[in-house]
Design a protein around this motif. Structure first.
Motif, mmCIF file in Angstrom:
data_model
loop_
_atom_site.group_PDB
_atom_site.id
_atom_site.type_symbol
_atom_site.label_atom_id
_atom_site.label_comp_id
_atom_site.label_asym_id
_atom_site.label_seq_id
_atom_site.Cartn_x
_atom_site.Cartn_y
_atom_site.Cartn_z
ATOM 1 N N ALA A 164 24.108 47.580 42.840
ATOM 2 C CA ALA A 164 23.304 46.516 41.961
ATOM 3 C C ALA A 164 24.378 45.616 41.174
ATOM 4 O O ALA A 164 25.472 46.193 40.724
ATOM 5 C CB ALA A 164 22.523 47.455 41.135
ATOM 6 N N ARG A 165 24.059 44.471 41.080
ATOM 7 C CA ARG A 165 25.097 43.436 40.327
ATOM 8 C C ARG A 165 24.391 42.326 39.643
ATOM 9 O O ARG A 165 23.122 42.104 40.135
ATOM 10 C CB ARG A 165 26.112 42.837 41.276
ATOM 11 C CG ARG A 165 27.115 43.911 41.989
ATOM 12 C CD ARG A 165 28.137 44.440 41.205
ATOM 13 N NE ARG A 165 28.860 45.587 41.830
ATOM 14 C CZ ARG A 165 28.784 46.662 42.054
ATOM 15 N NH1 ARG A 165 27.899 47.278 41.424
ATOM 16 N NH2 ARG A 165 29.686 47.527 42.588
ATOM 17 N N GLY A 166 24.927 42.269 38.532
ATOM 18 C CA GLY A 166 24.401 40.790 37.770
ATOM 19 C C GLY A 166 25.006 39.764 38.288
ATOM 20 O O GLY A 166 26.135 39.586 38.236
ATOM 21 N N THR A 179 21.328 37.001 36.683
ATOM 22 C CA THR A 179 20.074 37.651 37.275
ATOM 23 C C THR A 179 20.732 38.781 38.118
ATOM 24 O O THR A 179 21.362 39.091 39.006
ATOM 25 C CB THR A 179 19.765 36.488 38.557
ATOM 26 O OG1 THR A 179 19.519 35.330 37.983
ATOM 27 C CG2 THR A 179 18.519 37.139 39.243
ATOM 28 N N GLU A 180 19.851 40.144 37.489
ATOM 29 C CA GLU A 180 20.195 41.499 38.242
ATOM 30 C C GLU A 180 19.707 41.395 39.680
ATOM 31 O O GLU A 180 18.360 41.186 39.851
ATOM 32 C CB GLU A 180 19.431 42.365 37.348
ATOM 33 C CG GLU A 180 19.895 43.785 37.696
ATOM 34 C CD GLU A 180 21.410 44.222 37.095
ATOM 35 O OE1 GLU A 180 21.854 45.326 37.604
ATOM 36 O OE2 GLU A 180 21.872 43.325 36.408
ATOM 37 N N THR A 182 19.246 44.290 42.669
ATOM 38 C CA THR A 182 19.475 45.742 42.634
ATOM 39 C C THR A 182 19.879 46.042 44.071
ATOM 40 O O THR A 182 20.219 47.341 44.448
ATOM 41 C CB THR A 182 18.140 46.124 42.331
ATOM 42 O OG1 THR A 182 17.354 45.890 42.918
ATOM 43 C CG2 THR A 182 18.087 45.930 40.650
ATOM 44 N N ASN A 211 29.072 45.091 34.007
ATOM 45 C CA ASN A 211 28.748 45.653 32.867
ATOM 46 C C ASN A 211 29.786 46.019 31.871
ATOM 47 O O ASN A 211 29.798 47.217 31.323
ATOM 48 C CB ASN A 211 27.726 47.155 32.959
ATOM 49 C CG ASN A 211 26.350 47.016 32.936
ATOM 50 O OD1 ASN A 211 25.849 45.965 32.367
ATOM 51 N ND2 ASN A 211 25.575 47.542 33.778
ATOM 52 N N PHE A 245 17.526 46.752 31.615
ATOM 53 C CA PHE A 245 18.955 46.168 32.052
ATOM 54 C C PHE A 245 19.483 45.561 30.673
ATOM 55 O O PHE A 245 18.962 44.558 30.268
ATOM 56 C CB PHE A 245 18.751 45.188 33.279
ATOM 57 C CG PHE A 245 18.384 46.211 34.469
ATOM 58 C CD1 PHE A 245 19.181 47.153 34.998
ATOM 59 C CD2 PHE A 245 17.450 45.793 35.105
ATOM 60 C CE1 PHE A 245 18.840 47.730 36.139
ATOM 61 C CE2 PHE A 245 16.823 46.515 36.475
ATOM 62 C CZ PHE A 245 17.728 47.525 36.828
ATOM 63 N N PRO A 247 21.984 43.458 30.841
ATOM 64 C CA PRO A 247 22.310 42.021 31.457
ATOM 65 C C PRO A 247 20.981 41.197 31.193
ATOM 66 O O PRO A 247 20.956 39.911 30.805
ATOM 67 C CB PRO A 247 22.775 41.849 32.751
ATOM 68 C CG PRO A 247 23.393 43.516 33.075
ATOM 69 C CD PRO A 247 22.731 44.290 32.169
#
Length: 301
Positions: A164-166, A179-180, A182, A211, A245, A247
């Motif tokens: 998962a990354r923003g 935007t997250e 997942t 994060n 979350f 973010p």
């Protein structure tokens, strides 16, 4: 100016990894990734640390990490617990998953009252990232100005599964949106994310959040203010796994124009242990860095 605090999120369940990865040894000396993070934080200038942990990990965590940290930092322990909820809310039956990174940081309210950085306990960020965020937090600036250390997506994915990354958009050194995603998988030098069953390509040069944030205490107030609305929605749509979350809360403030986020670009390669099979890669990378003199064999002993 109050001394910046390093907040380390170490309460995640580590379900895909298969155990308490926050204290998993990554070298022959018994250090965990968090020990490397603390070493980097100390040489960057941090003097205060707040560990967010689960009570069931408390004894092992303090023995394996906390004891050494307390010799070098002013240490606080923060407990992320499922039932730490606003009045009128209760834990859904069957829920065991933590409420997410936003809730983890919110649990620091009352214990952290200074500018603070946030990191994941099981992510290796690289020494330059700590210096950048410490310098940012140490300078006088408006309470509404935050910061984020940004990484290139290709430097943050694993060969062993999805992450998962923003996903970030920035302009003139400031974050425009985040935007997250997942479910992101490596695809050569690039990646794909999966959404609603569709596979969507994304460039490996894309700026992403790992994060690693820098906040003022204003963020804690915003997290508290927005948490009830999240819970009302999650209790209906995803009561067992919905996550608050961090973010997403930062992004909401951007959209409302009440905060800005300065992006601090980072060329470091991220290393972490999303999966047990990532462990050998992390060990190899850290061994190479020790051989090049970036880290000593003994860190905070």
């Amino acid at each position: 100016m109050r001394e910046p605090v390093l907040v380390i999120m170490a309460a995640g369940m580590g379900s895909r990894f298969g155990g308490p990865k926050q204290i998993k040894a990554v070298d022959d000396m018994g250090h965990a990734i968090i020990d490397y993070s603390l070493y980097d934080a100390k040489r960057a200038g941090f003097k205060k640390v707040a560990f967010i942990i689960k009570r069931e990990l408390e004894e092992d965590f303090k023995l394996r990490v906390g004891k050494r940290a307390e010799a070098h930092f002013d240490v606080e322990y923060v407990y992320q617990e499922l039932d730490r909820l606003p009045e009128g809310f209760s834990v859904p039956e069957g829920r065991v998953k933590p409420w997410g990174t936003g809730h983890a940081v919110l649990c620091c309210e009352g214990q952290v009252d200074a500018p603070f950085a946030v990191i994941n306990a099981d992510d290796f960020y690289g020494p330059g990232a700590y210096s950048a965020i410490y310098d940012f937090l140490s300078a006088e600036r408006p309470e509404s100005e935050y910061a984020m250390v940004g990484y290139r997506l290709r430097n943050t994915v694993t060969d062993n599964g999805y992450v998962a990354r923003g996903i970030c958009e920035s302009e003139n050194g400031y974050l425009c949106s985040i935007t997250e995603r997942t479910h992101i998988e490596k695809d050569g030098d690039d990646a794909v994310y999966v959404e609603d069953g569709k596979r969507c390509p994304v460039s490996g040069d894309t700026l992403v959040s790992m994060n690693f944030w820098g906040f003022s205490p204003m963020m804690l107030r915003e997290l508290r203010k927005r948490f009830p609305a999240f819970l009302e929605k999650a209790m209906v749509e995803n009561p067992l796994k919905g996550e608050y979350f961090l973010p997403a809360v930062a992004d909401a403030q951007l959209k409302e124009g009440i905060a800005t986020v300065r992006t601090l670009p980072c060329s470091e390669t991220w290393y972490g242990m999303t999966y047990l099979s990532d462990l050998d890669c992390v060990k190899s990378a850290l061994s190479d860095m020790r051989s090049r003199g970036i880290y000593p064999d003994r860190l905070l002993d």
